[in-house]
Design a protein around this motif. Structure first.
Motif, PDB file in Angstrom:
ATOM      1  N   ALA A 131      -0.117   6.327  11.666  1.00  0.00           N
ATOM      2  CA  ALA A 131       0.937   6.095  10.676  1.00  0.00           C
ATOM      3  C   ALA A 131       0.877   7.103   9.538  1.00  0.00           C
ATOM      4  N   PHE A 132       2.020   7.330   8.911  1.00  0.00           N
ATOM      5  CA  PHE A 132       2.086   8.268   7.792  1.00  0.00           C
ATOM      6  C   PHE A 132       3.215   7.868   6.866  1.00  0.00           C
ATOM      7  N   MET A 133       3.219   8.415   5.669  1.00  0.00           N
ATOM      8  CA  MET A 133       4.242   8.087   4.680  1.00  0.00           C
ATOM      9  C   MET A 133       5.647   8.306   5.230  1.00  0.00           C
TER      10      MET A 133
ATOM     11  N   VAL B 173       1.047  14.924   3.295  1.00  0.00           N
ATOM     12  CA  VAL B 173       0.649  15.336   4.639  1.00  0.00           C
ATOM     13  C   VAL B 173      -0.280  14.289   5.256  1.00  0.00           C
ATOM     14  N   ALA B 174      -0.347  14.321   6.583  1.00  0.00           N
ATOM     15  CA  ALA B 174      -1.230  13.436   7.343  1.00  0.00           C
ATOM     16  C   ALA B 174      -1.755  14.211   8.540  1.00  0.00           C
ATOM     17  N   SER B 175      -2.494  13.549   9.399  1.00  0.00           N
ATOM     18  CA  SER B 175      -3.183  14.246  10.480  1.00  0.00           C
ATOM     19  C   SER B 175      -2.235  14.919  11.461  1.00  0.00           C
ATOM     20  N   TYR B 176      -1.028  14.364  11.645  1.00  0.00           N
ATOM     21  CA  TYR B 176      -0.118  14.950  12.635  1.00  0.00           C
ATOM     22  C   TYR B 176       0.339  16.347  12.245  1.00  0.00           C
ATOM     23  N   GLN B 177       0.149  16.738  10.972  1.00  0.00           N
ATOM     24  CA  GLN B 177       0.521  18.081  10.539  1.00  0.00           C
ATOM     25  C   GLN B 177      -0.623  19.075  10.689  1.00  0.00           C
ATOM     26  N   GLY B 178      -1.817  18.581  11.021  1.00  0.00           N
ATOM     27  CA  GLY B 178      -2.942  19.471  11.275  1.00  0.00           C
ATOM     28  C   GLY B 178      -3.327  20.289  10.054  1.00  0.00           C
TER      29      GLY B 178
ATOM     30  N   TYR C 188     -10.329   1.216   9.573  1.00  0.00           N
ATOM     31  CA  TYR C 188     -10.720   1.699  10.898  1.00  0.00           C
ATOM     32  C   TYR C 188     -10.387   3.172  11.127  1.00  0.00           C
ATOM     33  N   TYR C 189      -9.766   3.831  10.142  1.00  0.00           N
ATOM     34  CA  TYR C 189      -9.294   5.195  10.407  1.00  0.00           C
ATOM     35  C   TYR C 189      -9.484   6.099   9.203  1.00  0.00           C
ATOM     36  N   ARG C 190      -9.954   7.313   9.490  1.00  0.00           N
ATOM     37  CA  ARG C 190     -10.052   8.378   8.497  1.00  0.00           C
ATOM     38  C   ARG C 190      -9.373   9.617   9.058  1.00  0.00           C
ATOM     39  N   ASN C 191      -8.581  10.270   8.237  1.00  0.00           N
ATOM     40  CA  ASN C 191      -7.842  11.465   8.654  1.00  0.00           C
ATOM     41  C   ASN C 191      -8.814  12.600   8.975  1.00  0.00           C
ATOM     42  N   PRO C 192      -8.845  13.086  10.223  1.00  0.00           N
ATOM     43  CA  PRO C 192      -9.782  14.153  10.573  1.00  0.00           C
ATOM     44  C   PRO C 192      -9.456  15.494   9.911  1.00  0.00           C
TER      45      PRO C 192
END
Length: 278
Positions: free
Chosen positions: A49-51, A79-84, A108-112
């Motif tokens: 999920a992202f903003m 930005v979020a993980s899907y933008q790399g 349960y989740y941290r942005n890599p």
């Protein structure tokens, strides 16, 4: 001999027609579930999920770029993980001066990509912040605030770090309001905000959309002391959620250059630094 050859040829032709008819009939009959490959699950994966993930789906996209006194507003991105890995020099050159990066979701989740996104924007000279995608159906508000602070959402009085933001919007994994009544949702949000302030000394920014807020909190008006980050993809920010008379930030598009999600801080760069300073 010739008559034998003709008989054999006719028999082969009939055989081919029979095979073709059998294959055609099989193609028209639905296969049993065990014989069909499972279709891909359209549900998003937890953590993805992202903003603004639900803004287009629920509120749509209307009008063009923002209008009005844009000279007094300061451009930002989220930005979020899907933008790399993000090209921060490109964004800086285009006029972007602040950025928020997703740090966590639930417990349960941290942005890599958080280090590159959060640290990269800071190193570029931008004022930066972190946000948490809330999942009120998984754990309590105070628990998620602790997780957020412990995994990138803390605040530093360095004049370049904005208070953390709570992304509270449509549930991408199920019921829009996470199975909560409006009063239960308000309690969850309050618990998150109280714990975040106790841990950091700052009032967290609330990111939301007016329509979601009305549906899932009953249009509660008691959080106006927290900065509002309104999500609306239009030429104006439109009607604000109850309690707020102005927005601090506005996510106005999901199709901006370099990074899709672009935002406006409702003030000059000096006021933005003042918010970071606290």
């Amino acid at each position: 001999m010739e008559s034998v050859r003709i008989s054999i040829t006719a028999a082969l032709s009939r055989s081919r027609l029979l095979v073709a008819a059998t294959l055609l009939a099989a193609a028209c009959v639905p296969l049993a579930p065990s014989a069909v490959s499972a279709a891909p699950d359209p549900s998003p994966v937890r953590g993805s999920a992202f903003m603004g993930m639900g803004v287009v789906a629920h509120d749509g996209r209307h009008g063009g770029p923002p209008t009005g006194t844009r000279a007094t507003q300061t451009e930002g991105v989220d930005v979020a993980s899907y933008q790399g890995n993000v090209s921060w020099p490109t964004l800086w050159t285009s006029g972007v001066r602040w950025a928020y990066a997703k740090a966590s979701e639930g417990t349960y989740y941290r942005n890599p990509y958080f280090s590159q996104q959060y640290g990269g924007s800071y190193n570029q000279g931008m004022i930066h912040g972190a946000y948490h995608f809330a999942t009120p159906d998984t754990t309590g508000g105070a628990t998620q605030a602790d997780y957020f602070v412990d995994h990138g959402g803390n605040w530093s009085q360095d004049d370049k770090t904005l208070p953390g933001a709570l992304d509270i919007e449509w549930n991408p994994y199920g019921d829009a309001c996470y199975g909560k009544t409006p009063s239960a949702m308000v309690t969850w949000i309050r618990n998150f905000l109280n714990r975040y302030k106790a841990r950091t000394g700052r009032a967290a920014v609330i990111y939301t959309a007016t329509t979601w807020w009305a549906e899932c909190t009953g249009n509660y008006g008691g959080f106006a002391a927290n900065p509002l980050w309104i999500a609306r993809y239009a030429s104006t920010a439109g009607t604000l959620p109850a309690g707020w008379t102005k927005y601090t930030m506005w996510q106005y598009t999901s199709t901006g250059p370099t990074v899709g999600d672009h935002d406006k801080f409702n003030g000059t760069a000096a006021k933005l630094r003042a918010l970071a300073h606290g």
